[in-house]
Enzyme design. Structure first.
Site, mmCIF file in Angstrom:
data_model
loop_
_atom_site.group_PDB
_atom_site.id
_atom_site.type_symbol
_atom_site.label_atom_id
_atom_site.label_comp_id
_atom_site.label_asym_id
_atom_site.label_seq_id
_atom_site.Cartn_x
_atom_site.Cartn_y
_atom_site.Cartn_z
ATOM 1 C CD GLU A 169 81.918 39.638 -4.426
ATOM 2 O OE1 GLU A 169 80.791 40.095 -4.174
ATOM 3 O OE2 GLU A 169 82.257 38.475 -4.145
ATOM 4 C CE1 TYR A 190 89.951 37.653 11.376
ATOM 5 C CE2 TYR A 190 89.731 39.954 10.810
ATOM 6 C CZ TYR A 190 89.531 38.923 11.699
ATOM 7 O OH TYR A 190 88.912 39.162 12.896
ATOM 8 N N GLY A 197 97.313 32.123 18.962
ATOM 9 C CA GLY A 197 96.511 31.143 18.245
ATOM 10 C C GLY A 197 95.052 31.058 18.645
ATOM 11 C CE1 TYR A 253 88.697 42.628 23.294
ATOM 12 C CE2 TYR A 253 88.607 40.780 24.807
ATOM 13 C CZ TYR A 253 89.029 42.056 24.499
ATOM 14 O OH TYR A 253 89.791 42.756 25.390
ATOM 15 C CB VAL A 254 91.840 37.163 21.358
ATOM 16 C CG1 VAL A 254 92.902 36.451 22.183
ATOM 17 C CG2 VAL A 254 91.250 36.237 20.305
#
Length: 179
Positions: A151, A139, A103, A94-95
C-alpha cells in the site's frame, strides 16, 4: 511444543497480581523490562496503571503458559480504522529464548486471531524489525503483508517532546523539496 499442554490466557484486571507474579517467575523478561532495555522510559507501574487500573484499559495481554511457567506474551490494544472498522494493534510479541521456534508465537497469534473473529475485528496491525528474520518468516506463513510494499504506507511517530511542541502549535520548518 504443540504436543505439550500450553495455555493462552487473556489477562484481565482482577488477575493482575497473580499474573504479574507469574511473569516475574517466568524469566528475566517482562514487557516493562523489554521497554527499558530498548531505551523506553516506562516502568511496570505504567503497565499496571494503563492496563489494569484505567477504565477502559489501554491494552490487553495474552500470556502463553505451561506448567505455570510463562513462555511468551502478546501485548495488544484496541484500534479503529475509518476504512475497515475494529482493529487490534499488536504492540509486543515476545517469546522467551529457551522456547523459541517451538510454536509459542504461533499459538499467541492464533489466539489473538480467534479473539478478533469473536469481536468482529477486521484487521491486526503491527511493526517488526527488518532484521528479525524468524519473526518475518512466521508472519509470512500467516499471510501477513508488508504494508510498505502493498500500500506504500510509511510508519510515522511523534515522540513526547514533539507531541508537546505540536500541541503548542510549534511545527518544524517545511522540508526542502526532493527532486
Amino acid at each position: 511444543m504443540d504436543g505439550c499442554f500450553m495455555q493462552i490466557i487473556l489477562v484481565v484486571q482482577g488477575e493482575r497480581r497473580k499474573r504479574r507474579r507469574d511473569a516475574r517467575n517466568g524469566g528475566a523478561h517482562t514487557t516493562g523490562d523489554a521497554r527499558r532495555h530498548a531505551g523506553g522510559a516506562q516502568d511496570d507501574s505504567d503497565l499496571v496503571r494503563d492496563g489494569f487500573e484505567s477504565s477502559p484499559p489501554w491494552f490487553f495481554v495474552l500470556l502463553a503458559v505451561r506448567d505455570e511457567q510463562l513462555l511468551g506474551q502478546a501485548l495488544c490494544n484496541y484500534a479503529y480504522s475509518s476504512w475497515t472498522g475494529r482493529s487490534f494493534y499488536l504492540e509486543d510479541l515476545y517469546v522467551y529464548p529457551h522456547v523459541r521456534r517451538l510454536g509459542v508465537a504461533r499459538r499467541l497469534l492464533q489466539h489473538l486471531c480467534e479473539m478478533a473473529v469473536k469481536k468482529g475485528v477486521s484487521r491486526i496491525d503491527w511493526h517488526v524489525l527488518k532484521n528479525n528474520a524468524p519473526a518475518l518468516a512466521l508472519y509470512a506463513r500467516t499471510g501477513a503483508r508488508d504494508m510498505c510494499l502493498t500500500e506504500g504506507r510509511v510508519a510515522l511517530r511523534l515522540d513526547a517532546p514533539r507531541i508537546q511542541a505540536v500541541a503548542q502549535g510549534h511545527l518544524l520548518p517545511p522540508a526542502p523539496a526532493q527532486v
